[in-house]
Design a protein around this motif. Structure first.
Motif, short mmCIF file in Angstrom:
data_model
loop_
_atom_site.label_atom_id
_atom_site.label_comp_id
_atom_site.label_asym_id
_atom_site.label_seq_id
_atom_site.Cartn_x
_atom_site.Cartn_y
_atom_site.Cartn_z
N ALA A 1 0.89 -0.87 -0.50
CA ALA A 1 -0.05 0.40 -0.19
C ALA A 1 0.81 1.24 -0.09
N LEU A 2 0.55 2.22 -0.62
CA LEU A 2 0.97 3.56 -0.63
C LEU A 2 1.62 4.15 0.71
N ASP A 3 0.59 4.40 1.64
CA ASP A 3 0.81 4.71 3.53
C ASP A 3 2.31 3.64 3.31
N GLU A 4 2.46 2.89 3.14
CA GLU A 4 3.49 1.98 3.45
C GLU A 4 4.72 2.18 2.42
N TRP A 5 5.55 2.14 1.81
CA TRP A 5 6.07 2.56 0.05
C TRP A 5 5.94 4.46 0.64
N GLY A 6 5.24 5.10 0.66
CA GLY A 6 5.27 6.24 0.37
C GLY A 6 5.10 7.01 2.05
N LEU A 7 5.13 6.21 3.08
CA LEU A 7 5.27 7.06 4.56
C LEU A 7 5.76 5.88 5.21
N GLY A 8 6.51 5.25 5.05
CA GLY A 8 7.06 4.07 6.10
C GLY A 8 5.73 3.60 6.62
N GLY A 9 4.36 3.04 6.61
CA GLY A 9 3.63 2.55 7.09
C GLY A 9 3.11 3.47 8.61
N ARG A 10 3.73 5.05 8.56
CA ARG A 10 3.88 5.39 9.61
C ARG A 10 3.73 5.76 10.87
N ARG A 11 5.27 4.96 10.37
CA ARG A 11 5.40 4.42 11.86
C ARG A 11 6.57 4.79 12.41
N PHE A 12 6.82 6.49 12.08
CA PHE A 12 8.45 6.37 12.49
C PHE A 12 8.88 7.40 13.39
N GLY A 13 8.90 6.43 14.81
CA GLY A 13 9.23 7.52 16.12
C GLY A 13 10.46 8.65 15.85
N THR A 14 10.43 9.03 17.14
CA THR A 14 11.10 10.40 17.24
C THR A 14 12.33 10.56 16.51
N TRP A 15 13.32 9.38 16.66
CA TRP A 15 14.48 8.97 16.38
C TRP A 15 14.83 9.38 14.97
N ILE A 16 14.23 8.52 14.82
CA ILE A 16 13.92 7.91 12.92
C ILE A 16 13.46 9.40 12.15
N THR A 17 12.23 9.61 12.94
CA THR A 17 11.54 10.48 11.97
C THR A 17 13.42 12.28 12.40
#
Lengths: 59, 491
Positions: B39-55
């Motif tokens: 899904a686009l959420d996965e590919w284009g937003l990395g699953g929307r799960r990036f926490g403080t450090w990754i962000t």
């Protein structure tokens, strides 16, 4: 409280105030160390607002 | 600069480049367990799960680019204090991020928005406004990607490799891993990239002054250099006060309207992830300020270059051993790959959501959207590559300036709705047209300069255009009356 987030804008955009070489610090002219100083100051001010309003929010 | 190949530097460069290539391909497996990987959420937003450090790494990685490392010191080298406007710019951007972006994230998260175009369409039920925001985003991003490739080209040439083939090879690697891993690839590589950049810059800002006699000597040498040249200075001329401040403010307002920075924001796990980042991200600004100083250090090290863009590579080549030069160049090249990847993903998301889904195939599934976005991200990068191979670099830099002005005109549409519910799509569209037309016309009429004089005040053209934009929005709103019904959001 939110108003303190405006301080960096005033401090950094009012250019005539800091556009000078003296007093220098560790060899850095005032123009440079003054603006560098705003990096930790801005982070600290933002942290104050965060603590006041958002500490216990989601996450 | 020498034009023969330095084999030690080249070997180190290639080693690190291969390392991150392997990581890029491995990234597709990272953090994606148990999710619908296509899904686009996965590919284009990395699953929307990036926490403080990754962000933190991701935003830092795509905000502070190879272009920052090459062009900011180059500008400082050429004009002195004026080139430092990036310093106040990258400080005041964070209070703006802190105040606005968590709200935008909440709207996007609740309704499944992927792009600024999605947000605008859902807020105003206006297809034309959605398209305006999307087209502006894609157009403004293209020259930005091209400039990343320019940054890579500069270090590849400095290594002694001639022709376009090495750049093309680097580009193919970038394209392939972005295609397969999506946003996860640049997010993972951003760790390595930032670590390398920090090592390089901290080494440079400690070692270079030691070699030339301290920071006092660096500033002294720079002051002498400008005096000899007859232009530039360690402080601003009175006529530069307003341009300096307005370039900083205008750039700060524009920064997080770009699709790539917004993509990193939407990929965050929660609003507090974004708020905490607004507190920690200024650490990068410290880095940026020190990088900018490299422009002054070049004077102390008696570097002479034919084009300002070569200042940083030349500085490393003259003061450091070959292996470290290779490492530094790899850091800069990888520093170009990360933002270029995120930019192409952000632009591809816009095309897919706000053009393909809106006009070509409204029934497209999430999997279908991800497929379209992947292919478009390739095309966008190819376009950027063609751009720098066929168009003179100078032109790309001018277009990037224009890109900043353009993207700034989407700010009212994207942001105002968060704070004011009474605006309508038609008024915002008229404002966008006015700001864009006026700004573009002014810039071209003025011989492509970043500042322009209105009523005796010289300031950043993008800000003038934004002011006109806002005036038109307000007037049109008063004339046109109340807001059109907004549509329920669609995923």
């Amino acid at each position: 409280m939110w108003i303190i987030l405006l301080l960096p804008f005033i401090g950094l955009l009012w250019v005539p105030f800091f556009n000078k070489l003296e007093p220098s610090l560790f060899g850095f002219p005032f123009f440079y160390w003054y603006q560098l100083l705003w990096i930790p100051v801005t982070a600290f001010l933002t942290w104050l607002v965060f603590r006041r309003y958002h500490k216990g929010d989601e996450e | 600069m020498s034009s023969s190949i330095n084999w030690t530097a080249l070997s180190v460069f290639i080693f690190f480049f291969l390392l991150i290539t392997v990581m890029g391909f491995a990234a597709s497996r990272w953090q994606s367990q148990g999710s619908k990987g296509s899904a686009l959420d996965e590919w284009g937003l990395g699953g929307r799960r990036f926490g403080t450090w990754i962000t933190w790494f991701l935003v830092g990685g795509d905000f502070y680019t190879a272009y920052t490392i090459i062009a900011v010191p180059a500008l400082v080298y050429a004009v002195g204090a004026y080139g430092f406007f990036a310093l106040p710019y990258t400080i005041i951007v964070y209070p703006i991020v802190f105040a606005i972006m968590p709200k935008l994230w909440q709207v996007a998260h609740k309704n499944g928005h992927v792009t600024a175009g999605d947000v605008v369409y859902a807020s105003y039920n206006s297809r034309p406004l959605e398209l305006a925001v999307a087209v502006t985003g894609v157009l403004a991003t293209m020259p930005y990607i091209a400039l990343q490739l320019v940054g890579m080209e500069v270090v590849i040439k400095a290594l002694g490799l001639q022709g376009e083939i090495p750049l093309f090879a680097a580009f193919v690697i970038l394209a392939l891993y972005t295609y397969s891993a999506g946003l996860r690839a640049p997010a993972l590589i951003a760790f390595v990239k930032d670590l390398m950049i920090y090592i390089v810059v901290l080494t440079a800002v400690i070692v270079v002054p030691m070699k030339v006699g301290g920071y006092g000597a660096v500033f002294h040498a720079a002051a002498e250099g400008y005096k000899a040249k007859g232009s530039g200075s360690l402080t601003l001329a009175p006529g530069q006060f307003l341009p300096y401040a307005s370039l900083a403010l205008g750039s700060a307002l524009a920064a997080f309207m770009y699709p790539h920075t917004l993509t990193s924001i939407f990929a965050a796990k929660s609003p507090n992830t974004i708020r905490k980042n607004a507190i920690y991200l200024p650490l990068y600004t410290l880095l940026l300020a020190l990088i900018a100083m490299l422009g002054y250090m070049a004077y102390a090290a008696h570097i002479k270059v034919s084009a300002p863009n070569q200042v940083v590579p030349a500085l490393f080549q003259s003061l450091f051993p070959s292996w470290f030069t290779g490492f530094a160049f790899a850091a800069i090249a990888i520093g170009a790959l990360v933002p270029a990847a995120v930019m192409s993903i952000g632009a591809a998301n816009l095309f897919t959501r706000n053009f393909w889904k809106a006009y070509v195939n409204p029934q497209v599934t999430h999997t279908g959207q991800a497929k379209v976005a992947k292919i478009v991200s390739l095309l966008i990068k190819l376009g950027a590559l063609a751009f720098i191979v066929f168009v003179p670099t100078q032109y790309a830099i001018n277009l990037q300036l224009l890109g900043g002005l353009w993207i700034l005109q989407t700010l009212p549409s994207v942001v105002f709705g968060l704070f004011c519910k009474r605006l309508g799509g038609r008024a915002l569209l008229l404002g966008w047209i006015a700001g864009l037309a006026y700004g573009t016309w002014t810039v071209f009429a003025d011989g492509i300069k970043p500042v322009h004089t209105v009523a005796g005040l010289t300031a950043y053209t993008g800000l003038w255009a934004l002011a006109l934009n806002i005036i038109v929005v307000v007037v049109a709103q008063l004339v046109l009356g109340k807001k059109a019904q907004s549509v329920p959001a669609q995923a």
